[in-house]
Motif scaffolding. Structure first.
Motif, PDB file in Angstrom:
ATOM      1  N   THR A  84       0.990  -1.117  -0.024  1.00 50.93           N
ATOM      2  CA  THR A  84       0.084  -0.111   0.131  1.00 50.93           C
ATOM      3  C   THR A  84       0.870   1.305   0.066  1.00 50.93           C
ATOM      4  N   LEU A  85       0.449   2.204  -0.674  1.00 54.36           N
ATOM      5  CA  LEU A  85       1.300   3.479  -0.982  1.00 54.36           C
ATOM      6  C   LEU A  85       0.327   4.636  -0.351  1.00 54.36           C
ATOM      7  N   ARG A  86       0.791   5.513   0.578  1.00 59.70           N
ATOM      8  CA  ARG A  86       0.001   6.572   0.850  1.00 59.70           C
ATOM      9  C   ARG A  86       0.647   7.706   1.115  1.00 59.70           C
ATOM     10  N   ARG A  87       0.206   8.901   0.822  1.00 61.68           N
ATOM     11  CA  ARG A  87       0.583  10.073   0.976  1.00 61.68           C
ATOM     12  C   ARG A  87       0.718  10.496   2.431  1.00 61.68           C
ATOM     13  N   PRO A  88       1.763  10.755   3.125  1.00 60.63           N
ATOM     14  CA  PRO A  88       1.922  11.090   4.627  1.00 60.63           C
ATOM     15  C   PRO A  88       1.373  12.454   4.738  1.00 60.63           C
ATOM     16  N   PRO A  89       0.500  12.405   5.836  1.00 60.50           N
ATOM     17  CA  PRO A  89      -0.223  13.672   6.162  1.00 60.50           C
ATOM     18  C   PRO A  89       1.009  14.908   6.226  1.00 60.50           C
ATOM     19  N   GLY A  90       0.721  15.993   5.644  1.00 62.81           N
ATOM     20  CA  GLY A  90       1.684  17.142   5.862  1.00 62.81           C
ATOM     21  C   GLY A  90       2.623  17.075   5.098  1.00 62.81           C
ATOM     22  N   GLU A  91       2.763  15.997   4.270  1.00 62.63           N
ATOM     23  CA  GLU A  91       4.240  15.898   3.237  1.00 62.63           C
ATOM     24  C   GLU A  91       3.848  16.373   1.899  1.00 62.63           C
ATOM     25  N   ARG A  92       4.790  17.150   1.247  1.00 62.25           N
ATOM     26  CA  ARG A  92       4.621  17.335  -0.184  1.00 62.25           C
ATOM     27  C   ARG A  92       4.092  16.315  -0.971  1.00 62.25           C
ATOM     28  N   ASP A  93       3.614  16.302  -2.099  1.00 61.65           N
ATOM     29  CA  ASP A  93       3.475  15.406  -2.919  1.00 61.65           C
ATOM     30  C   ASP A  93       4.467  14.718  -3.683  1.00 61.65           C
ATOM     31  N   ALA A  94       5.548  15.543  -3.888  1.00 64.25           N
ATOM     32  CA  ALA A  94       6.630  15.055  -4.760  1.00 64.25           C
ATOM     33  C   ALA A  94       7.834  15.707  -4.198  1.00 64.25           C
ATOM     34  N   ASP A  95       9.110  14.994  -4.659  1.00 63.83           N
ATOM     35  CA  ASP A  95      10.325  15.639  -4.122  1.00 63.83           C
ATOM     36  C   ASP A  95      10.814  16.690  -5.453  1.00 63.83           C
ATOM     37  N   ARG A  96      12.015  16.990  -5.151  1.00 61.84           N
ATOM     38  CA  ARG A  96      12.578  18.227  -6.197  1.00 61.84           C
ATOM     39  C   ARG A  96      12.973  17.351  -7.432  1.00 61.84           C
ATOM     40  N   TYR A  97      13.040  15.923  -7.322  1.00 53.98           N
ATOM     41  CA  TYR A  97      13.136  15.234  -8.671  1.00 53.98           C
ATOM     42  C   TYR A  97      11.987  14.479  -9.287  1.00 53.98           C
ATOM     43  N   GLY A  98      11.010  14.839  -8.787  1.00 57.04           N
ATOM     44  CA  GLY A  98       9.779  14.457  -9.206  1.00 57.04           C
ATOM     45  C   GLY A  98       9.134  13.055  -8.643  1.00 57.04           C
ATOM     46  N   ARG A  99       9.809  12.764  -7.805  1.00 59.84           N
ATOM     47  CA  ARG A  99       9.304  11.213  -7.256  1.00 59.84           C
ATOM     48  C   ARG A  99       8.310  11.589  -6.302  1.00 59.84           C
ATOM     49  N   LEU A 100       7.259  10.789  -6.407  1.00 61.46           N
ATOM     50  CA  LEU A 100       6.177  10.806  -5.439  1.00 61.46           C
ATOM     51  C   LEU A 100       6.716  10.471  -4.009  1.00 61.46           C
ATOM     52  N   LEU A 101       6.281  11.247  -2.974  1.00 67.28           N
ATOM     53  CA  LEU A 101       6.637  10.983  -1.394  1.00 67.28           C
ATOM     54  C   LEU A 101       5.651  10.089  -0.786  1.00 67.28           C
ATOM     55  N   ARG A 102       5.903   8.979  -0.590  1.00 67.49           N
ATOM     56  CA  ARG A 102       4.816   8.190  -0.060  1.00 67.49           C
ATOM     57  C   ARG A 102       5.341   7.107   1.026  1.00 67.49           C
ATOM     58  N   ASP A 103       4.427   6.994   2.180  1.00 69.53           N
ATOM     59  CA  ASP A 103       4.672   5.777   2.936  1.00 69.53           C
ATOM     60  C   ASP A 103       4.437   4.471   2.168  1.00 69.53           C
ATOM     61  N   VAL A 104       5.090   3.593   2.192  1.00 65.63           N
ATOM     62  CA  VAL A 104       5.080   2.254   1.813  1.00 65.63           C
ATOM     63  C   VAL A 104       4.852   1.224   2.854  1.00 65.63           C
ATOM     64  N   LEU A 105       3.820   0.672   2.564  1.00 63.80           N
ATOM     65  CA  LEU A 105       3.329  -0.539   3.815  1.00 63.80           C
ATOM     66  C   LEU A 105       3.099  -1.688   2.859  1.00 63.80           C
ATOM     67  N   VAL A 106       3.925  -2.994   3.729  1.00 65.07           N
ATOM     68  CA  VAL A 106       3.667  -4.210   3.164  1.00 65.07           C
ATOM     69  C   VAL A 106       2.956  -4.829   4.154  1.00 65.07           C
ATOM     70  N   ASP A 107       1.725  -5.398   4.110  1.00 62.15           N
ATOM     71  CA  ASP A 107       0.873  -6.180   4.955  1.00 62.15           C
ATOM     72  C   ASP A 107       0.692  -5.096   6.064  1.00 62.15           C
ATOM     73  N   GLY A 108       0.391  -3.950   6.068  1.00 66.90           N
ATOM     74  CA  GLY A 108       0.193  -3.244   7.012  1.00 66.90           C
ATOM     75  C   GLY A 108       1.210  -2.458   7.740  1.00 66.90           C
ATOM     76  N   GLN A 109       2.711  -3.183   7.582  1.00 69.35           N
ATOM     77  CA  GLN A 109       3.656  -2.435   8.214  1.00 69.35           C
ATOM     78  C   GLN A 109       4.553  -1.527   7.382  1.00 69.35           C
ATOM     79  N   ASP A 110       5.066  -0.520   8.178  1.00 66.49           N
ATOM     80  CA  ASP A 110       5.714   0.685   7.501  1.00 66.49           C
ATOM     81  C   ASP A 110       6.977   0.200   6.864  1.00 66.49           C
ATOM     82  N   VAL A 111       7.461   0.015   5.671  1.00 70.97           N
ATOM     83  CA  VAL A 111       8.759  -0.471   5.177  1.00 70.97           C
ATOM     84  C   VAL A 111       9.680   0.483   5.877  1.00 70.97           C
TER      85      VAL A 111
END
Length: 135
Positions: A84-111
């Motif tokens: 699961t990918l989710r945008r963290p609260p209060g975080e920009r959508d993307a970094d200066r290189y255009g990468r999306l900033l996301r929390d990545v969860l595997v089976d509910g655990q934050d990678v």
């Protein structure tokens, strides 16, 4: 205990409503903190920093840590029933290189938290971490 519960409920209420579930087998692992989705979007794991891959690594220790972080991220994602990918609260959508900033969860655990706990990542503090010194 009541304060902790109130905090958790507040964080849950503030969490973004949209989360994206992706088939882990279709995710490409770029390095220890960056992945590429089947759509071609690049995603930076929010809130962490891992060692640089060659040729940007500054020392042999950094190379080893970078390769270990990449391998562990791949293992976590490939073995997950759900990524699961989710945008963290209060975080920009993307970094200066255009990468999306996301929390990545595997089976509910934050990678990111797993990698930090295992010593393969550091909490992002606004600048690149030092990987070549003694730890």
């Amino acid at each position: 205990m009541r304060t902790l519960l109130a905090l958790l409920l507040t964080l849950t209420a503030c969490a973004p409503a949209s989360a994206e579930v992706v088939d882990g087998a279709r995710i490409y692992i770029t390095d220890g903190d960056t992945i590429r989705l089947p759509t071609g979007d690049r995603v930076r794991l929010a809130g962490i920093d891992t060692a640089e891959m060659p040729p940007r690594a500054a020392c042999d220790r950094e190379v080893k840590l970078a390769l270990d972080a990449k391998a562990r991220l791949q293992e976590l994602i490939r073995n997950a029933d759900e990524v699961t990918l989710r945008r963290p609260p209060g975080e920009r959508d993307a970094d200066r290189y255009g990468r999306l900033l996301r929390d990545v969860l595997v089976d509910g655990q934050d990678v990111g938290a797993i990698l930090v706990d295992e010593g393969l990542a550091q909490v992002w503090r606004g600048r690149k971490a030092e990987w070549c010194g003694e730890r």
